[in-house]
Scaffold this motif. Structure first.
Motif, PDB file in Angstrom:
ATOM      1  N   VAL A   1       0.839  -1.203   0.000  1.00  0.00           N
ATOM      2  CA  VAL A   1       0.000   0.000   0.000  1.00  0.00           C
ATOM      3  C   VAL A   1       0.874   1.253   0.000  1.00  0.00           C
ATOM      4  CG1 VAL A   1      -1.683   1.326   1.343  1.00  0.00           C
ATOM      5  CG2 VAL A   1      -1.981  -1.136   1.051  1.00  0.00           C
ATOM      6  N   SER A   2       1.949   1.255   0.761  1.00  0.00           N
ATOM      7  CA  SER A   2       2.855   2.410   0.791  1.00  0.00           C
ATOM      8  C   SER A   2       3.489   2.654  -0.568  1.00  0.00           C
ATOM      9  CB  SER A   2       3.940   2.205   1.850  1.00  0.00           C
ATOM     10  OG  SER A   2       3.377   2.203   3.130  1.00  0.00           O
ATOM     11  N   ASN A   3       3.842   1.585  -1.274  1.00  0.00           N
ATOM     12  CA  ASN A   3       4.395   1.743  -2.622  1.00  0.00           C
ATOM     13  C   ASN A   3       3.381   2.385  -3.559  1.00  0.00           C
ATOM     14  OD1 ASN A   3       6.864   0.628  -1.941  1.00  0.00           O
ATOM     15  ND2 ASN A   3       6.318  -1.426  -2.618  1.00  0.00           N
ATOM     16  N   ILE A   4       2.126   2.005  -3.449  1.00  0.00           N
ATOM     17  CA  ILE A   4       1.072   2.599  -4.268  1.00  0.00           C
ATOM     18  C   ILE A   4       0.820   4.043  -3.849  1.00  0.00           C
ATOM     19  CG2 ILE A   4      -1.397   2.476  -4.847  1.00  0.00           C
ATOM     20  CD1 ILE A   4      -1.079  -0.634  -4.523  1.00  0.00           C
ATOM     21  N   ALA A   5       0.820   4.303  -2.536  1.00  0.00           N
ATOM     22  CA  ALA A   5       0.551   5.644  -2.010  1.00  0.00           C
ATOM     23  C   ALA A   5       1.615   6.648  -2.418  1.00  0.00           C
ATOM     24  CB  ALA A   5       0.421   5.591  -0.493  1.00  0.00           C
ATOM     25  N   GLN A   6       2.825   6.205  -2.704  1.00  0.00           N
ATOM     26  CA  GLN A   6       3.879   7.122  -3.145  1.00  0.00           C
ATOM     27  C   GLN A   6       3.542   7.790  -4.471  1.00  0.00           C
ATOM     28  OE1 GLN A   6       7.568   4.927  -3.096  1.00  0.00           O
ATOM     29  NE2 GLN A   6       7.637   4.877  -0.870  1.00  0.00           N
ATOM     30  N   ASP A   7       2.675   7.177  -5.253  1.00  0.00           N
ATOM     31  CA  ASP A   7       2.233   7.776  -6.515  1.00  0.00           C
ATOM     32  C   ASP A   7       1.238   8.909  -6.284  1.00  0.00           C
ATOM     33  OD1 ASP A   7       3.816   5.971  -7.905  1.00  0.00           O
ATOM     34  OD2 ASP A   7       2.167   4.574  -8.279  1.00  0.00           O
ATOM     35  N   TYR A   8       0.745   9.050  -5.060  1.00  0.00           N
ATOM     36  CA  TYR A   8      -0.236  10.078  -4.707  1.00  0.00           C
ATOM     37  C   TYR A   8       0.241  10.827  -3.459  1.00  0.00           C
ATOM     38  CZ  TYR A   8      -2.918   7.007  -7.725  1.00  0.00           C
ATOM     39  OH  TYR A   8      -3.331   6.222  -8.779  1.00  0.00           O
ATOM     40  N   PRO A   9       1.345  11.568  -3.577  1.00  0.00           N
ATOM     41  CA  PRO A   9       1.952  12.180  -2.384  1.00  0.00           C
ATOM     42  C   PRO A   9       1.075  13.222  -1.696  1.00  0.00           C
ATOM     43  CG  PRO A   9       3.000  12.982  -4.382  1.00  0.00           C
ATOM     44  CD  PRO A   9       2.076  11.881  -4.791  1.00  0.00           C
ATOM     45  N   GLU A  10       0.140  13.812  -2.400  1.00  0.00           N
ATOM     46  CA  GLU A  10      -0.717  14.832  -1.793  1.00  0.00           C
ATOM     47  C   GLU A  10      -1.974  14.244  -1.161  1.00  0.00           C
ATOM     48  OE1 GLU A  10      -1.931  14.092  -5.937  1.00  0.00           O
ATOM     49  OE2 GLU A  10      -0.007  14.630  -5.093  1.00  0.00           O
TER      50      GLU A  10
ATOM     51  N   ALA B   1       1.219   1.874  12.629  1.00  0.00           N
ATOM     52  CA  ALA B   1       1.681   2.983  13.472  1.00  0.00           C
ATOM     53  C   ALA B   1       2.940   3.630  12.910  1.00  0.00           C
ATOM     54  CB  ALA B   1       1.927   2.500  14.891  1.00  0.00           C
ATOM     55  N   GLY B   2       2.855   4.947  12.712  1.00  0.00           N
ATOM     56  CA  GLY B   2       4.008   5.711  12.235  1.00  0.00           C
ATOM     57  C   GLY B   2       4.287   5.614  10.747  1.00  0.00           C
ATOM     58  N   SER B   3       3.425   4.920  10.004  1.00  0.00           N
ATOM     59  CA  SER B   3       3.643   4.772   8.558  1.00  0.00           C
ATOM     60  C   SER B   3       2.718   5.703   7.784  1.00  0.00           C
ATOM     61  CB  SER B   3       3.384   3.321   8.134  1.00  0.00           C
ATOM     62  OG  SER B   3       2.000   3.042   8.174  1.00  0.00           O
ATOM     63  N   LEU B   4       2.805   5.653   6.466  1.00  0.00           N
ATOM     64  CA  LEU B   4       1.915   6.438   5.598  1.00  0.00           C
ATOM     65  C   LEU B   4       0.454   6.009   5.759  1.00  0.00           C
ATOM     66  CD1 LEU B   4       3.932   6.436   2.243  1.00  0.00           C
ATOM     67  CD2 LEU B   4       3.577   8.376   3.771  1.00  0.00           C
ATOM     68  N   VAL B   5       0.241   4.852   6.306  1.00  0.00           N
ATOM     69  CA  VAL B   5      -1.089   4.269   6.419  1.00  0.00           C
ATOM     70  C   VAL B   5      -1.661   4.453   7.832  1.00  0.00           C
ATOM     71  CG1 VAL B   5      -2.386   2.147   5.973  1.00  0.00           C
ATOM     72  CG2 VAL B   5      -0.355   2.619   4.672  1.00  0.00           C
ATOM     73  N   ASP B   6      -0.908   5.092   8.706  1.00  0.00           N
ATOM     74  CA  ASP B   6      -1.349   5.294  10.084  1.00  0.00           C
ATOM     75  C   ASP B   6      -2.701   6.005  10.098  1.00  0.00           C
ATOM     76  OD1 ASP B   6      -1.415   5.369  12.819  1.00  0.00           O
ATOM     77  OD2 ASP B   6       0.351   6.625  13.060  1.00  0.00           O
ATOM     78  N   GLY B   7      -3.672   5.423  10.798  1.00  0.00           N
ATOM     79  CA  GLY B   7      -5.002   6.011  10.899  1.00  0.00           C
ATOM     80  C   GLY B   7      -5.987   5.527   9.853  1.00  0.00           C
TER      81      GLY B   7
ATOM     82  N   GLU C   1      -8.606   3.512  -0.641  1.00  0.00           N
ATOM     83  CA  GLU C   1      -9.311   4.788  -0.779  1.00  0.00           C
ATOM     84  C   GLU C   1      -8.419   5.902  -0.241  1.00  0.00           C
ATOM     85  OE1 GLU C   1     -13.392   6.935   0.781  1.00  0.00           O
ATOM     86  OE2 GLU C   1     -13.271   4.759   0.768  1.00  0.00           O
ATOM     87  N   PHE C   2      -8.256   6.943  -1.056  1.00  0.00           N
ATOM     88  CA  PHE C   2      -7.446   8.096  -0.692  1.00  0.00           C
ATOM     89  C   PHE C   2      -8.339   9.308  -0.460  1.00  0.00           C
ATOM     90  CE2 PHE C   2      -4.578   5.494  -3.281  1.00  0.00           C
ATOM     91  CZ  PHE C   2      -3.417   5.500  -2.534  1.00  0.00           C
TER      92      PHE C   2
END
Length: 114
Positions: A14-23, A53-59, A111-112
């Motif tokens: 998921v973090s690898n995919i989320a890097q394509d959507y930094p905003e 916890a502490g990652s781009l996916v936290d929360g 979902e972003f």
């Protein structure tokens, strides 16, 4: 508890995919899990906040959808939904079936939000 290592691998994907959507921020992650996958959904839900916890996916919210077990009969060709411990054809009752689904764990969606 191998669900924690599964969460860690999921979060890496998921973090690898989320890097394509930094905003954007990850709002939710939807998984589809079959009962024969070897993954316990309740334990996965419990391990998710620890891994996130502490990652781009936290929360982010983890949504788990349960998939049915389906078999295809090798005798009559019918496809049936069956119980995980009873892989018999629901049409003719034959035991010679092929598993069609129920052993998978799929990342269905992310979902972003902005």
């Amino acid at each position: 508890m191998h669900e924690l290592s599964i969460c860690q691998a999921l979060l890496k994907q998921v973090s690898n995919i989320a890097q394509d959507y930094p905003e954007h921020k990850v709002e939710s992650i939807t998984l589809k899990i079959g009962p024969l996958s070897g993954v316990e959904p309740l334990l996965l839900e419990q391990a998710f906040p620890l891994a996130a916890a502490g990652s781009l996916v936290d929360g982010a919210k983890l949504i788990i959808e349960n998939l049915p077990v389906k078999v295809c009969c090798l005798q009559c060709g019918a496809e049936s939904k069956v119980l995980p411990n009873r892989l018999l054809c629901q049409h003719c009752g034959d035991w010679r079936t092929k598993l069609q689904s129920g052993d998978e764990m799929l990342l269905a969606s992310i979902e972003f939000i902005q």
